[in-house]
Design a protein around this motif. Structure first.
Motif, PDB file in Angstrom:
ATOM      1  N   TYR A   1      36.548  32.155  35.925  1.00 28.63           N
ATOM      2  CA  TYR A   1      35.745  32.657  34.810  1.00 28.63           C
ATOM      3  C   TYR A   1      36.019  34.141  34.556  1.00 28.63           C
ATOM      4  O   TYR A   1      36.034  34.595  33.419  1.00 28.63           O
ATOM      5  CB  TYR A   1      34.262  32.446  35.127  1.00 28.63           C
TER       6      TYR A   1
ATOM      7  N   VAL B   1      36.164  26.812  32.336  1.00 27.19           N
ATOM      8  CA  VAL B   1      34.916  27.082  33.052  1.00 27.19           C
ATOM      9  C   VAL B   1      33.770  27.274  32.053  1.00 27.19           C
ATOM     10  O   VAL B   1      32.677  26.735  32.239  1.00 27.19           O
ATOM     11  CB  VAL B   1      35.057  28.323  33.970  1.00 27.19           C
TER      12      VAL B   1
ATOM     13  N   GLU C   1      30.494  24.900  31.955  1.00 24.24           N
ATOM     14  CA  GLU C   1      29.144  25.425  32.119  1.00 24.24           C
ATOM     15  C   GLU C   1      28.275  25.106  30.898  1.00 24.24           C
ATOM     16  O   GLU C   1      27.101  24.766  31.037  1.00 24.24           O
ATOM     17  CB  GLU C   1      29.180  26.931  32.368  1.00 24.24           C
TER      18      GLU C   1
ATOM     19  N   ARG D   1      29.385  29.579  40.749  1.00 23.26           N
ATOM     20  CA  ARG D   1      30.818  29.798  40.524  1.00 23.26           C
ATOM     21  C   ARG D   1      31.446  30.079  41.875  1.00 23.26           C
ATOM     22  O   ARG D   1      31.234  31.137  42.454  1.00 23.26           O
ATOM     23  CB  ARG D   1      31.049  30.976  39.585  1.00 23.26           C
TER      24      ARG D   1
END
Length: 185
Positions: free
Chosen positions: A3, A28, A32, A48
């Motif tokens: 990320y 990512v 999410e 994460r």
């Protein structure tokens, strides 16, 4: 940790921006977003994780043979940060997030002590009682893994678990040497 944008100098915590600079960061971000529940009625936590160190495979499984043969060393320049976490601590953070009602939002599932790839290689070599000085050249990494995946190995991020620590989580393996010794025992 894909990320956060790779950097040799920046330090990222749970509030740092990211998620929009390459394929993996976009992946990512989309993952999410897909996991996010609408509204505020449900407590939500996103963890994460860094590179997970555990027995029986994963990242360590691929590294052990060359290191045991004395052929291990840093990947590329070795200057890139290597955010890591012991598998027991990742499981502990997930359990903590489930059980502690005050925990919400993003938590970085990384150890509180950071290491560069060269420091990681030295620590792994020391845990095995082997030298760790033969670098794996960037060109080889790119040829084996392809350009996109090679970025994850050749360019790292210094990620800190500021919010994870602030929630009261106590690490079992905050230091790399002890984590590696336990993993290879």
């Amino acid at each position: 940790m894909a990320y956060y944008q790779p950097s040799l100098t920046a330090e990222y915590d749970e509030d740092s921006p990211g998620g929009d600079f390459d394929f993996f960061s976009n992946l990512v971000t989309k993952w999410e977003a897909a996991a996010r529940l609408p509204g505020d009625s449900t407590r939500q936590v996103v963890v994460r994780s860094g590179v997970v160190l555990g027995r029986g495979g994963g990242a360590i499984g691929h590294m052990l043979l060359p290191f045991r043969l004395g052929l291990g060393g840093p990947i590329g320049s070795g200057q890139q940060f290597f955010p890591w976490i012991h598998i027991r601590d990742l499981a502990g953070i997930l359990t903590h997030a489930l059980e502690a009602n005050h925990v919400h939002g993003v938590l970085n599932g990384v150890a509180p002590s950071s290491a560069t790839n060269a420091e990681f290689a030295q620590a792994l070599g020391a845990a095995l009682g082997r030298p760790a000085f033969i670098p794996l050249p960037s060109t080889v990494v790119q040829a084996v893994f392809g350009r996109e995946r090679a970025i994850m190995l050749l360019e790292g991020q210094k990620v800190t678990p500021r919010r994870t620590l602030a929630t009261g989580y106590q690490y079992s393996f905050p230091e790399l040497g002890a984590a590696l010794k336990e993993v290879i025992a």
